[in-house]
Design a protein around this motif. Structure first.
Motif, PDB file in Angstrom:
ATOM      1  N   LEU A  53       0.678  -1.405  -0.059  1.00 55.92           N
ATOM      2  CA  LEU A  53       0.033   0.012   0.012  1.00 55.92           C
ATOM      3  C   LEU A  53       0.905   1.186   0.246  1.00 55.92           C
ATOM      4  N   ASP A  54       2.313   1.238   0.619  1.00 57.28           N
ATOM      5  CA  ASP A  54       2.979   2.416   0.406  1.00 57.28           C
ATOM      6  C   ASP A  54       3.280   2.597  -0.844  1.00 57.28           C
ATOM      7  N   ASP A  55       3.762   1.479  -1.651  1.00 53.21           N
ATOM      8  CA  ASP A  55       3.973   1.603  -3.008  1.00 53.21           C
ATOM      9  C   ASP A  55       2.824   2.285  -3.915  1.00 53.21           C
ATOM     10  N   THR A  56       1.767   1.719  -3.533  1.00 55.68           N
ATOM     11  CA  THR A  56       0.538   2.004  -4.364  1.00 55.68           C
ATOM     12  C   THR A  56       0.126   3.545  -4.119  1.00 55.68           C
ATOM     13  N   THR A  57       0.423   3.896  -2.830  1.00 53.79           N
ATOM     14  CA  THR A  57       0.426   5.454  -2.615  1.00 53.79           C
ATOM     15  C   THR A  57       1.207   6.304  -3.446  1.00 53.79           C
ATOM     16  N   LEU A  58       2.491   5.805  -3.440  1.00 52.97           N
ATOM     17  CA  LEU A  58       3.381   6.627  -4.279  1.00 52.97           C
ATOM     18  C   LEU A  58       2.886   6.708  -5.621  1.00 52.97           C
ATOM     19  N   ILE A  59       2.443   5.640  -6.306  1.00 54.68           N
ATOM     20  CA  ILE A  59       1.883   5.671  -7.822  1.00 54.68           C
ATOM     21  C   ILE A  59       0.805   6.533  -7.708  1.00 54.68           C
ATOM     22  N   ALA A  60      -0.195   6.522  -6.668  1.00 54.76           N
ATOM     23  CA  ALA A  60      -1.459   7.251  -6.885  1.00 54.76           C
ATOM     24  C   ALA A  60      -1.116   8.754  -6.590  1.00 54.76           C
ATOM     25  N   ALA A  61      -0.076   9.188  -5.840  1.00 51.93           N
ATOM     26  CA  ALA A  61       0.175  10.428  -5.744  1.00 51.93           C
ATOM     27  C   ALA A  61       0.879  11.040  -7.203  1.00 51.93           C
ATOM     28  N   ALA A  62       1.873  10.151  -7.694  1.00 55.31           N
ATOM     29  CA  ALA A  62       2.456  10.488  -8.995  1.00 55.31           C
ATOM     30  C   ALA A  62       1.486  10.950  -9.965  1.00 55.31           C
ATOM     31  N   GLU A  63       0.616   9.871 -10.476  1.00 52.74           N
ATOM     32  CA  GLU A  63      -0.488  10.056 -11.115  1.00 52.74           C
ATOM     33  C   GLU A  63      -1.471  11.176 -11.026  1.00 52.74           C
ATOM     34  N   ILE A  64      -1.697  11.619  -9.797  1.00 49.04           N
ATOM     35  CA  ILE A  64      -2.502  12.674  -9.366  1.00 49.04           C
ATOM     36  C   ILE A  64      -1.846  13.783  -9.706  1.00 49.04           C
ATOM     37  N   SER A  65      -0.615  13.964  -9.312  1.00 48.05           N
ATOM     38  CA  SER A  65       0.197  15.104  -9.694  1.00 48.05           C
ATOM     39  C   SER A  65       0.441  15.330 -11.004  1.00 48.05           C
ATOM     40  N   SER A  66       0.393  14.422 -11.887  1.00 48.41           N
ATOM     41  CA  SER A  66       0.641  14.460 -13.197  1.00 48.41           C
ATOM     42  C   SER A  66      -0.793  14.843 -13.815  1.00 48.41           C
ATOM     43  N   GLN A  67      -1.786  14.484 -13.285  1.00 51.72           N
ATOM     44  CA  GLN A  67      -3.025  15.176 -13.830  1.00 51.72           C
ATOM     45  C   GLN A  67      -3.122  16.795 -13.442  1.00 51.72           C
ATOM     46  N   LYS A  68      -2.747  16.992 -12.272  1.00 55.05           N
ATOM     47  CA  LYS A  68      -2.891  18.619 -12.115  1.00 55.05           C
ATOM     48  C   LYS A  68      -1.776  19.234 -12.863  1.00 55.05           C
ATOM     49  N   GLU A  69      -0.518  18.654 -13.101  1.00 47.89           N
ATOM     50  CA  GLU A  69       0.316  19.393 -14.049  1.00 47.89           C
ATOM     51  C   GLU A  69      -0.314  19.506 -15.429  1.00 47.89           C
ATOM     52  N   GLU A  70      -0.897  18.516 -16.054  1.00 44.44           N
ATOM     53  CA  GLU A  70      -1.417  18.766 -17.311  1.00 44.44           C
ATOM     54  C   GLU A  70      -2.533  19.648 -17.353  1.00 44.44           C
ATOM     55  N   ALA A  71      -3.301  19.647 -16.152  1.00 51.06           N
ATOM     56  CA  ALA A  71      -4.515  20.844 -16.268  1.00 51.06           C
ATOM     57  C   ALA A  71      -3.987  21.990 -16.031  1.00 51.06           C
ATOM     58  N   ARG A  72      -2.863  22.415 -15.228  1.00 51.77           N
ATOM     59  CA  ARG A  72      -2.248  23.461 -15.179  1.00 51.77           C
ATOM     60  C   ARG A  72      -1.640  24.086 -16.507  1.00 51.77           C
ATOM     61  N   SER A  73      -0.965  23.210 -17.304  1.00 53.05           N
ATOM     62  CA  SER A  73      -0.388  23.532 -18.656  1.00 53.05           C
ATOM     63  C   SER A  73      -1.549  23.851 -19.543  1.00 53.05           C
ATOM     64  N   GLN A  74      -2.760  23.438 -19.452  1.00 51.16           N
ATOM     65  CA  GLN A  74      -3.719  23.469 -20.534  1.00 51.16           C
ATOM     66  C   GLN A  74      -4.288  24.687 -20.212  1.00 51.16           C
ATOM     67  N   LEU A  75      -4.239  25.272 -18.862  1.00 57.90           N
ATOM     68  CA  LEU A  75      -5.041  26.646 -18.518  1.00 57.90           C
ATOM     69  C   LEU A  75      -4.049  27.597 -18.975  1.00 57.90           C
TER      70      LEU A  75
END
Length: 72
Positions: A30-52
């Motif tokens: 679950l530690d590993d899963t949390t890292l993956i989830a955080a990375a993907e969420i961060s990636s989505q946020k970055e993509e949304a910021r870039s589009q804005l």
């Protein structure tokens, strides 16, 4: 908090439960899963910021495609 951040709280709760109930391997996973989830969420946020900001969108995930199946 964005609409996907709730999953990090759920994973933390699951890890706490696993640790408290002698499920050490699951807690580590679950530690590993949390890292993956955080990375993907961060990636989505970055993509949304870039589009804005009018920057071109990148296809794919900056997390290196973690969790995605590849076929030969």
């Amino acid at each position: 908090m964005t609409h996907n951040d709730w999953i990090l709280d759920v994973l933390a709760d699951l890890k706490s439960f696993a640790s408290a109930n002698g499920l050490g391997a699951l807690a580590e996973q679950l530690d590993d899963t949390t890292l993956i989830a955080a990375a993907e969420i961060s990636s989505q946020k970055e993509e949304a910021r870039s589009q804005l900001n009018g920057e071109p969108s990148q296809s794919g995930s900056s997390a290196g495609g973690i969790g995605r199946h590849q076929r030969a």
